[in-house]
Design a protein around this motif. Structure first.
Motif, mmCIF file in Angstrom:
data_model
loop_
_atom_site.group_PDB
_atom_site.id
_atom_site.type_symbol
_atom_site.label_atom_id
_atom_site.label_comp_id
_atom_site.label_asym_id
_atom_site.label_seq_id
_atom_site.Cartn_x
_atom_site.Cartn_y
_atom_site.Cartn_z
ATOM 1 N N ASP A 330 34.196 47.468 42.696
ATOM 2 C CA ASP A 330 33.975 46.088 43.613
ATOM 3 C C ASP A 330 34.442 45.141 42.221
ATOM 4 O O ASP A 330 32.516 44.278 41.851
ATOM 5 C CB ASP A 330 32.953 45.846 43.107
ATOM 6 N N ASP A 332 35.093 41.518 41.749
ATOM 7 C CA ASP A 332 34.880 40.597 41.290
ATOM 8 C C ASP A 332 33.527 40.198 41.308
ATOM 9 O O ASP A 332 32.578 39.309 41.203
ATOM 10 C CB ASP A 332 35.839 39.858 42.283
ATOM 11 N N THR A 357 39.203 46.045 44.812
ATOM 12 C CA THR A 357 37.988 44.845 45.247
ATOM 13 C C THR A 357 38.698 44.350 46.596
ATOM 14 O O THR A 357 40.149 45.061 46.950
ATOM 15 C CB THR A 357 39.524 43.544 44.321
ATOM 16 N N VAL A 362 42.549 38.599 43.313
ATOM 17 C CA VAL A 362 42.202 39.489 42.081
ATOM 18 C C VAL A 362 43.662 40.111 42.021
ATOM 19 O O VAL A 362 43.811 40.236 41.175
ATOM 20 C CB VAL A 362 41.002 40.580 42.481
#
Length: 388
Positions: A330, A332, A357, A362
């Motif tokens: 995860d 971001d 993500t 991203v």
């Protein structure tokens, strides 16, 4: 289920790193299928609940024989199944390839290299991974147990036999605690309790000394890397703080520990568990001279953790001559785009990196140098596009 063969290439040049070239997973959480991994950055893109983190957990299990999500590996077996298997082909920088297999069946864990069953310390010589996720932030924000675990994992990464040292210490503490609890319940005299506990204290002293010195040495090595400030301009330093500090001559650790164990015997009986030893120690983490846990911002704490992990990665490379895998869950959610960019720039050409993500942005921003996999219902589908 039918195996799904997927392949991808990243844009990174050849790197001096352990490389997971193939990954085959069955019945681990909701995962199934086979993946060919990129040699540099691998992006696992998908909506929540599809299995992105499960893929990182499977890689970590293959590398370490453990999960970063649960201490009970039986929980990782798919519902209704009896066992889960994670198999991977690993190519080391010397060009040697080996097949690793990690199997969970009930409460049993079986590890093998090229089809031959091996014990954990030997198995962990083959592959290593470093994990950055929300839970790992407890190293900065949480209690002392998370920082002790960080140190012990740092040591084990470069010296796998330390796993046995830690296991022996944990066994001694369990046995001693059982005796202390029994002594408290039965109301036996302090003299009788001392006689019963003496053999366990003797073993505890010998192994505690090894743990204390190993932790001191790894702290010195981490601090040496932190002075290079590879990821942050801020001053970051750590200090190992023994629970015996200020109690006597800590340079003569074993003698001081023996004295404290004798002095605190009554208190240990009353409490029913061991109060003295390296299981009570802590690690101080300072940013610009201030306690990171109490005074640093959330962004500073994340950067501090990444700096610590990068230091460990560099120590591993210095010790083993190659970089370990880096797993970032995860991405971001924990880092802003500026920090993501700086981190991935630093890692490029060094580590084989796997990130998850749910944000298409991203993948769009960092995908040109990556192998991208769209994760859906446990399958990691190779993708040339980054549409949601």
């Amino acid at each position: 289920c039918r195996a799904v063969w997927l392949s991808a290439k990243s844009g990174n040049a050849k790197i001096q790193a352990m490389l997971l070239t193939e990954l085959d997973v069955w019945n681990f959480r909701n995962l199934r299928g086979k993946v060919a991994c990129g040699t540099g950055l691998n992006i696992l893109l998908g909506k929540n609940g599809q299995g992105k983190t499960n893929w990182l957990e499977a890689i970590n299990f293959l590398a370490t024989g453990a999960s970063f999500r649960t201490a009970r590996l039986a929980e990782a077996v798919a519902f209704g199944e009896n066992e889960a298997v994670v198999r991977g082909l690993v190519r080391q920088s010397a060009g040697v390839s080996r097949e690793l297999t990690a199997l969970v069946s009930g409460n049993t864990k079986l590890l093998s290299v090229n089809g031959k069953r091996v014990q954990l310390p030997i198995y962990r010589e083959e592959l290593h991974s470093t994990v950055f996720n929300a839970d790992s932030m407890e190293i900065i924000r949480g209690g002392p147990e998370y920082r002790r675990q960080f140190l012990d994992e740092s040591i084990t990464a470069i010296y796998p036999p330390f796993v046995s040292t830690l296991a022996d210490y944990a066994r001694i503490i369990r046995q001693k605690n059982a005796l202390l609890h029994s002594a408290a319940e039965k109301g036996i005299s302090e003299a009788e309790a001392a006689e019963l506990i003496a053999p366990w204290n003797s073993q505890l002293i010998a192994i505690a000394g090894k743990i204390y010195r190993a932790r001191q040495r790894i702290v010195e090595r981490i601090n040496a890397e932190l002075t290079k400030r590879p990821f942050s301009s801020e001053s970051l330093a750590i200090r190992y703080r023994s629970s015996l500090e200020g109690k006597g001559d800590i340079e003569d650790y074993e003698t001081l520990l023996q004295e404290r164990l004798a002095l605190r015997l009554r208190a240990e009986i009353i409490n029913g568990h061991s109060l003295i030893g390296p299981h009570r120690d802590d690690l101080e983490i300072d940013i610009n001279g201030y306690d990171a846990r109490r005074f640093a911002s959330a962004g500073q704490q994340r950067t501090a953790l990444l700096s610590l992990q990068i230091a460990n990665i560099e120590i591993f490379r210095a010790q083993r001559g190659e970089y370990p895998l880096f797993l970032i869950d995860d991405l971001d959610a924990e880092l802003d785009f500026e920090r993501i960019g700086r981190l991935l720039d630093y890692l490029e050409g060094k580590t084989q990196t796997f990130i998850t993500t749910s944000k298409v942005a991203v993948a769009e921003a960092f995908g040109p140098k990556a192998a991208i996999f769209k994760v859906e219902k446990g399958l990691a589908l190779v993708s040339c596009t980054v549409t949601s």
